[in-house]
Enzyme design. Structure first.
Site, PDB file in Angstrom:
ATOM      1  N   ASP A 293       0.828  -1.194   0.000  1.00 49.14           N
ATOM      2  CA  ASP A 293       0.000   0.000   0.000  1.00 49.14           C
ATOM      3  C   ASP A 293       0.873   1.259   0.000  1.00 49.14           C
ATOM      4  OD1 ASP A 293      -2.749   0.916   0.128  1.00 49.14           O
ATOM      5  OD2 ASP A 293      -2.289   1.694   2.107  1.00 49.14           O
ATOM      6  N   GLU A 340       0.803  -0.487  -5.238  1.00 53.65           N
ATOM      7  CA  GLU A 340      -0.373   0.382  -5.146  1.00 53.65           C
ATOM      8  C   GLU A 340       0.099   1.812  -5.386  1.00 53.65           C
ATOM      9  OE1 GLU A 340      -2.452   3.280  -4.074  1.00 53.65           O
ATOM     10  OE2 GLU A 340      -1.805   2.669  -2.077  1.00 53.65           O
ATOM     11  N   ASP A 396     -11.127   0.781   0.033  1.00 48.27           N
ATOM     12  CA  ASP A 396     -11.301   2.193   0.406  1.00 48.27           C
ATOM     13  C   ASP A 396     -12.357   2.914  -0.430  1.00 48.27           C
ATOM     14  OD1 ASP A 396      -9.479   2.346   2.508  1.00 48.27           O
ATOM     15  OD2 ASP A 396      -7.789   2.834   1.209  1.00 48.27           O
TER      16      ASP A 396
END
Length: 501
Positions: A293, A340, A396
């Site tokens: 991430d 990401e 998200d």
């Protein structure tokens, strides 16, 4: 990466329809693997597996190495004679099967886990001893959790100075005084990894590869920061000098103040990136593929003065770049990573992603922004390259159903024009959006389970920068129907992505 044209489903372990309040490594997880195989899938992408802290976010964990005790199957403890079915059934985990009640979960599960530990003969298990010796992080983590309990759950920055600063005398004293509690936390980790390893092997044997997920940063209130203060930007009292976040933008006028401690990259480099190599080596024991991430933080990271209430006064600093990943590859060999790279992407970030060779991410929900209507928008499926992983949305984002309902009329028109579809009812368009990315060039398409089910935002997993209603959604047993399974399989086969195992 060796990814071939294929597809997978994004679903947190916590969202499985297991008994006792939360998804776990119980029979429901094995049934989900069977369902994935029948549906022609090749990947199961999960959220981070670490023990969650404040806000129950898997991205704010007490340890980047430890596993979440909530995921331990209580049924397995019943089979092993460490608990009885009656003891488990008598605990109040909440009555709502579609959501996790974290307060009841915490209050109900830990007494059961303690009882299982007390009924065990863990010291007589040779494999347990080997597990403890082979995991260097375990002693620090177990001590951290035991001391945290002593201080009523307070963050380690609030502990007595001697143990907060890890003075040797204090370490020895707490290790002796809390020996039983320390072993309890080691017991939990041992069984977590036994059960997860068994589940992962079952998935692999059925042609399902696991995509794990790790945040770039660790939590401040974690064993990682407490045990390794020299690796972070802390002062002599182990108080952060600066913390992580994102700058102000069109979505957040004050930016985002995450509060994670920042790495001292000069110290990491001086140590040959030892800690990061160990972290990723551990991840690749747990997962087949690792999604990192906020990958852009390796190129540049946003530094916010500690104590600020917003991110407005932050500034960009240079990260380690390819130097880190060259060290990782030299130590571990070539590994499968998903970068990401969402959000504001600079040329230097693009260069880092390209040089790494890692596939990046494409999210369909970003494709029809009325502020970027050109055909060169990177998120429009006709612009996808093979070396990417395509999503309708992530944990998200809104579900694809609610996203289409809430974008502007202009954006809905753009999306319909792109689909060449002015007639399908809005409530059914989620299938068209899934098919849109499935027929793209992306080697892998990863679809959140909520999108295949056509659910709205009442089933959303996370709304960033909010607290209270996140990370709670769960499947019901009836959601994993044979009808849906066959529909997913047909879509997967139509676009040449079926798992042939």
């Amino acid at each position: 990466m060796r990814m071939e044209r294929s597809a997978g489903i994004l679903l947190s372990v916590s969202s499985l329809p297991s008994r006792y309040g939360i998804g776990s490594f119980s029979e429901s997880a094995y049934r989900f693997v069977d369902w994935l195989k029948e549906a022609g899938q090749s990947y199961w992408q999960i959220l981070p597996l670490g023990p969650t802290s404040y806000g129950d976010s898997p991205y704010q964990s007490f340890s980047t190495f430890a596993g979440n005790p909530y995921f331990i199957s209580l049924e397995e403890f019943v089979k092993a004679g460490l608990l009885t079915r009656k003891e488990c059934d008598e605990v109040d985990f909440g009555t709502e099967q579609s959501h996790v009640d974290y307060e009841k979960l915490h209050n109900g599960r830990y007494p059961l886990l303690r009882k299982a530990y007390q009924n065990s003969h863990i010291r007589e298990d040779a494999e347990y001893g080997k597990f403890c010796r082979n995991n260097e992080w375990l002693s620090d983590y177990a001590l951290f959790m035991a001391v945290k309990d002593t201080f009523a759950g307070d963050a380690w920055s609030e502990w007595e100075k001697d143990i907060r600063l890890r003075e040797p005398v204090a370490i020895r004293r707490y290790t002796e005084e809390l020996a039983e509690d320390i072993e309890f936390y080691k017991f939990l980790q041992y069984h977590f990894y036994l059960q997860w390893t068994k589940l992962k092997q079952y998935a692999n044997n059925n042609g399902i590869r696991i995509v794990g997920d790790i945040p770039i940063y660790v939590a401040f209130d974690s064993a990682d920061t407490w045990a390794n203060p020299e690796l972070f930007q802390l002062n002599e009292e182990n108080v952060p000098k600066a913390v992580a976040g994102c700058p102000p933008d069109g979505f957040a006028a004050d930016g985002q103040l995450w509060g994670n401690p920042l790495y001292d990259w000069r110290q990491h480099k001086a140590e040959g990136y030892r800690w990061w190599i160990g972290r990723l080596a551990h991840c690749f024991q747990l997962y087949d593929v690792v999604r990192i991430d906020h990958f852009r933080g390796f190129d540049e990271y946003f530094s916010i003065p500690y104590g600020d209430e917003t991110a407005k006064n932050g500034h960009w600093e240079k990260g380690p770049g390819m130097d880190l990943f060259r060290a990782v590859e030299q130590a571990l060999g070539e590994k499968e990573v998903i970068a990401e790279d969402l959000g504001f992407v600079t040329d230097s970030v693009r260069q880092l992603v390209q040089e790494s060779g890692f596939p990046n991410m494409k999210v369909l929900e970003f494709a029809f922004d009325s502020r970027d209507t050109g055909s060169r928008n990177d998120y429009l499926p006709h612009n996808y390259t093979e070396n990417c992983v395509a999503y309708t949305g992530t944990h998200d984002n809104q579900t694809i159903v609610s996203w289409f309902e809430t974008i502007t009329e202009e954006e809905r028109e753009l999306a319909r024009e792109y689909l060449c579809d002015q007639y399908t009812p809005a409530s059914e368009l989620y299938k068209a959006f899934i098919c849109l990315i499935m027929r793209s060039r992306a080697k892998v398409c990863m679809i959140p389970m909520q999108d295949y089910l056509g659910y709205d935002d009442t089933c959303r997993m996370n709304k960033p920068s909010t607290l209270g209603d996140n990370w709670k959604w769960r499947l019901k047993e009836t959601d994993l129907s044979n009808t849906l399974c066959q529909e997913v399989r047909r879509i997967t086969e139509t676009y040449g992505r079926r798992n042939e195992l």
